[in-house]
Write a protein that holds these residues in place. Structure first.
Motif, mmCIF file in Angstrom:
data_model
loop_
_atom_site.group_PDB
_atom_site.id
_atom_site.type_symbol
_atom_site.label_atom_id
_atom_site.label_comp_id
_atom_site.label_asym_id
_atom_site.label_seq_id
_atom_site.Cartn_x
_atom_site.Cartn_y
_atom_site.Cartn_z
ATOM 1 N N ALA A 100 0.865 -1.180 0.000
ATOM 2 C CA ALA A 100 0.000 0.000 0.000
ATOM 3 C C ALA A 100 0.897 1.222 0.000
ATOM 4 C CB ALA A 100 -0.882 0.026 1.249
ATOM 5 N N GLY A 101 0.293 2.371 -0.332
ATOM 6 C CA GLY A 101 1.067 3.604 -0.291
ATOM 7 C C GLY A 101 1.626 3.839 1.101
ATOM 8 N N SER A 102 0.779 3.611 2.107
ATOM 9 C CA SER A 102 1.218 3.867 3.476
ATOM 10 C C SER A 102 2.374 2.949 3.865
ATOM 11 C CB SER A 102 0.042 3.695 4.437
ATOM 12 O OG SER A 102 -0.711 2.563 4.082
ATOM 13 N N GLU A 144 5.447 4.375 2.383
ATOM 14 C CA GLU A 144 5.955 5.494 3.200
ATOM 15 C C GLU A 144 6.822 4.964 4.331
ATOM 16 O OE1 GLU A 144 2.595 7.649 4.729
ATOM 17 O OE2 GLU A 144 1.724 7.823 2.742
ATOM 18 N N HIS A 169 -1.558 14.068 3.815
ATOM 19 C CA HIS A 169 -2.395 12.894 4.030
ATOM 20 C C HIS A 169 -2.040 12.312 5.402
ATOM 21 C CE1 HIS A 169 -4.023 8.867 3.060
ATOM 22 N NE2 HIS A 169 -4.699 9.493 2.130
ATOM 23 N N THR A 181 -1.632 9.466 6.538
ATOM 24 C CA THR A 181 -0.670 8.365 6.629
ATOM 25 C C THR A 181 0.762 8.879 6.794
ATOM 26 O OG1 THR A 181 -0.598 8.290 4.224
ATOM 27 C CG2 THR A 181 -2.042 6.704 5.307
ATOM 28 N N ASN A 182 1.040 10.103 6.321
ATOM 29 C CA ASN A 182 2.425 10.616 6.374
ATOM 30 C C ASN A 182 2.934 10.715 7.810
ATOM 31 O OD1 ASN A 182 2.569 12.867 3.442
ATOM 32 N ND2 ASN A 182 2.053 10.731 3.607
ATOM 33 N N THR A 196 3.821 15.813 -0.275
ATOM 34 C CA THR A 196 2.970 15.293 -1.344
ATOM 35 C C THR A 196 3.001 16.292 -2.484
ATOM 36 O OG1 THR A 196 1.547 14.296 0.318
ATOM 37 C CG2 THR A 196 0.651 14.483 -1.887
ATOM 38 N N THR A 249 -2.100 18.015 -1.584
ATOM 39 C CA THR A 249 -3.476 17.517 -1.474
ATOM 40 C C THR A 249 -4.515 18.571 -1.869
ATOM 41 O OG1 THR A 249 -3.236 17.955 0.853
ATOM 42 C CG2 THR A 249 -3.111 15.677 0.195
ATOM 43 N N ASP A 307 5.728 11.984 -1.463
ATOM 44 C CA ASP A 307 4.547 11.132 -1.468
ATOM 45 C C ASP A 307 3.979 11.262 -2.876
ATOM 46 O OD1 ASP A 307 1.908 10.269 -1.463
ATOM 47 O OD2 ASP A 307 1.568 10.811 0.626
ATOM 48 N N ALA A 313 1.658 9.403 -4.291
ATOM 49 C CA ALA A 313 0.381 8.719 -4.483
ATOM 50 C C ALA A 313 -0.418 9.413 -5.583
ATOM 51 C CB ALA A 313 -0.407 8.703 -3.180
ATOM 52 N N HIS A 329 7.282 7.163 -3.132
ATOM 53 C CA HIS A 329 6.444 5.983 -3.334
ATOM 54 C C HIS A 329 5.386 6.373 -4.338
ATOM 55 C CE1 HIS A 329 3.368 7.653 -0.458
ATOM 56 N NE2 HIS A 329 2.551 7.005 -1.261
ATOM 57 N N ASN A 360 1.491 5.008 -5.926
ATOM 58 C CA ASN A 360 0.411 4.059 -5.672
ATOM 59 C C ASN A 360 -0.019 3.428 -6.987
ATOM 60 O OD1 ASN A 360 0.566 4.941 -3.040
ATOM 61 N ND2 ASN A 360 -1.640 5.077 -2.782
ATOM 62 N N HIS A 379 -2.179 1.258 -7.369
ATOM 63 C CA HIS A 379 -3.640 1.096 -7.382
ATOM 64 C C HIS A 379 -4.349 2.428 -7.585
ATOM 65 C CE1 HIS A 379 -2.060 1.564 -3.361
ATOM 66 N NE2 HIS A 379 -3.192 2.077 -2.968
ATOM 67 N N LYS A 380 -3.636 3.507 -7.717
ATOM 68 C CA LYS A 380 -4.301 4.760 -8.098
ATOM 69 C C LYS A 380 -3.884 5.091 -9.526
ATOM 70 C CE LYS A 380 -4.638 6.531 -3.412
ATOM 71 N NZ LYS A 380 -4.071 7.462 -2.401
HETATM 72 C C1 LIG Z 1 -3.846 7.345 -1.005
HETATM 73 C C2 LIG Z 1 -2.785 8.170 -0.451
HETATM 74 C C3 LIG Z 1 -1.878 7.650 0.491
HETATM 75 C C4 LIG Z 1 -2.009 6.269 1.107
HETATM 76 O O1 LIG Z 1 -2.030 5.228 0.215
HETATM 77 P P1 LIG Z 1 -2.697 3.829 0.648
HETATM 78 O O2 LIG Z 1 -2.395 2.902 -0.479
HETATM 79 O O3 LIG Z 1 -4.147 4.096 0.839
HETATM 80 O O4 LIG Z 1 -2.036 3.392 1.915
HETATM 81 C C5 LIG Z 1 -0.862 8.464 0.929
HETATM 82 N N1 LIG Z 1 -0.741 9.727 0.491
HETATM 83 C C6 LIG Z 1 -1.594 10.268 -0.400
HETATM 84 C C7 LIG Z 1 -1.401 11.685 -0.856
HETATM 85 C C8 LIG Z 1 -2.646 9.514 -0.904
HETATM 86 O O5 LIG Z 1 -3.499 10.051 -1.769
#
Ligand SMILES: *Cc1c(COP(=O)(O)O)cnc(C)c1O
Length: 484
Positions: free
Chosen positions: A136-138, A141, A169, A171-172, A213, A217, A242, A244, A264, A266, A268-269
């Protein structure tokens, strides 16, 4: 006798996939399994016909919103269309039936896929090496910050903090704290970018790095990156991007060329894998050359035309998981990139930017925006004005469901009041965007003419408004067939 028949039936059913029949001697089952564990009756499995089963799943699949139904403008999540060819490749016999314990010699094609995907991601980001392991993105990280920690440890640097903007985000800061650093928040300025004076005031020798990021965001591209990178590198810190939200940058900008040392992305995005409902995902990280040996093992190397799993990296942060990442997602991303090619990827980002700016320009004729600026892949509206009339961002989001659209991301980033974060992605046609705009305006009319209708929405979904406080406090994860 019973057992043997069942096995033979099952094997015959799978003949199409070309596996040799399994030779299970009748006796061995009885001797291997303790008698008290052997059933005396067959299990009560539901007996349903194929059409019944198909209808069951088709009906279930329409109860929720998904990208195959309509626009899913969930900002920061990049809910793009997932080309069906990705699934076709992922289901390929050789890939889908691969076993992680298969010896290297029998896994050359799978390893080649990993290697090629890494190379493509290096090319896209300008990084030197990638690991595809984070799921996962997190998790990416966390791995990125662990790599950062390794760098400082080996250099004997005493570092305690990592800077993160207030728009980040969630998760950071979580990843930074998990990796054992303290988070120091950097303010955003009135234009929605990193406040350079606040940033300078927080730089000191204890700063291990900066996690940013980009585009941020709010959907804005940071314009002081070279200054920020010089300041961080000046204290031997590392720049972490970040990525993502890479959807706006493909083929246009490479993070490594902007001064980032780690990123990193993502898959899946940006690289299309279905990820509604929290999974599955892959958050590979890429690093510049000086950090390449700290990536997790095993690393996939190519030696004399053979692909190998290299575990001989003494400075690696170690193993991340038992195996090598979320393979099905990696196959989809590989397919997606190969299908589009370099030119297709550039078009993807250009169209994502055009769609977001078109939608922003139209919607801001009647909605307020958090920060005015040409945006990248997304933008953040503020429903503060509507809140003063008694309608929250949440109400607007719920009403959108009745019109067949998923909600934008709500109440994030925290620096925008009543935030509605919208990301249309490159997939949507002008007709779809125009229809969405009409609906967003219709909801504003309803707020003036008949606010109750918005407050009590949605009306058309299988479940109406849930009490989110109760849902959070008394989580019920049991599935009850009678509720459907
Ligand atoms: C989605 C996202 C994340 C986290 O990614 P996950 O795969 O959901 O863990 C981190 N930072 C940003 C900016 C995101 O959009």
């Amino acid at each position: 006798m019973e057992t043997k028949l069942i096995i033979e039936k099952g094997r015959k059913g799978q003949m199409g996939i070309g596996l040799p029949p399994m030779d299970v001697p009748e006796k061995s089952i009885a001797t291997l399994i303790p008698t008290e564990l052997i059933r005396d009756k067959a299990p009560a499995l539901p007996e349903v016909s194929e059409p019944e089963l198909v209808r069951h799943y088709i009906n279930l699949s329409t109860k929720n919103h998904h990208v195959d139904k309509n626009l899913y403008p969930l900002g920061s999540c990049t809910m793009k269309y997932n080309p069906k060819i990705n699934d076709w490749t992922a289901a390929h016999l050789m890939l889908a039936t691969a076993h992680p314990h298969q010896p290297e010699i029998a896994s050359q094609q799978q390893l080649r896929l990993y290697y090629e995907l890494e190379q493509m991601l290096c090319n896209i980001t300008g990084m030197n090496r990638f690991t595809l392991q984070p799921a996962a993105g997190s998790q990416g990280e966390l791995v990125g910050v662990m790599v950062m920690r390794k760098y400082h440890e080996l250099k004997g640097n005493h570092k305690t903090t990592i800077l993160i903007p207030d728009a980040a985000h969630g998760t950071n800061p979580a990843s930074v704290a998990m990796a054992g650093y303290n988070v120091v928040e950097v303010k955003s300025s009135s234009n929605g970018l990193v406040d350079i004076d606040d940033f300078k005031s927080k730089i000191n020798d204890e700063v291990a790095g900066f996690m940013l990021t980009n585009p941020n965001t709010l959907g804005l591209f940071e314009d002081n990156l070279s200054i920020l990178a010089d300041l961080i590198h000046g204290v031997d810190g590392l720049m972490y991007m970040d990525g993502a939200n890479m959807n706006a940058l493909l083929g246009l900008v490479k993070p490594a060329e902007l001064g980032f040392d780690i990123t990193h992305i993502n898959l899946h995005k940006t690289f299309s894998t279905p990820h509604g409902g929290g999974g599955p995902g892959a958050g590979p990280i890429g690093v510049v050359e000086k950090l390449a040996n700290y990536l997790p093992i095993p690393r996939i190397d190519k030696v004399n035309d053979a692909y190998t799993l290299n575990v001989d990296l003494p400075h690696s942060i170690g193993r991340l998981s038992a195996f090598y990442g979320n393979f099905g997602v990696l196959v989809r991303a590989w397919t997606y990139i190969r299908t589009l090619g370099a030119e297709g990827l550039v078009d993807t980002s250009k169209n994502a930017i055009i769609n977001a700016n078109y939608l922003m320009a139209k919607l801001t004729t009647r909605y307020d925006i958090g920060y005015e600026h040409a945006c990248m892949h997304e933008f953040v509206l503020s429903a503060q004005k509507e809140k003063e009339k008694g309608i929250k961002a949440l109400d607007i989001a719920k009403r959108l469901l009745d019109y067949g659209y998923h909600s934008p991301t709500m109440y994030f980033p925290l620096i925008v009041k009543e935030a509605l974060m919208i990301e249309p992605t490159e997939n949507e046609t002008k007709e779809t965007l125009d229809d969405f705009i009409d609906v967003m305006f219709k909801i504003l009319d309803e707020i003036d003419d008949n606010p109750e209708i918005v407050k009590n929405a949605p009306y058309t979904t299988p479940i109406r408004r849930v009490d989110e406080t109760v849902a959070n406090r008394q989580l019920n994860t049991h599935w009850n067939v009678n509720e459907f």
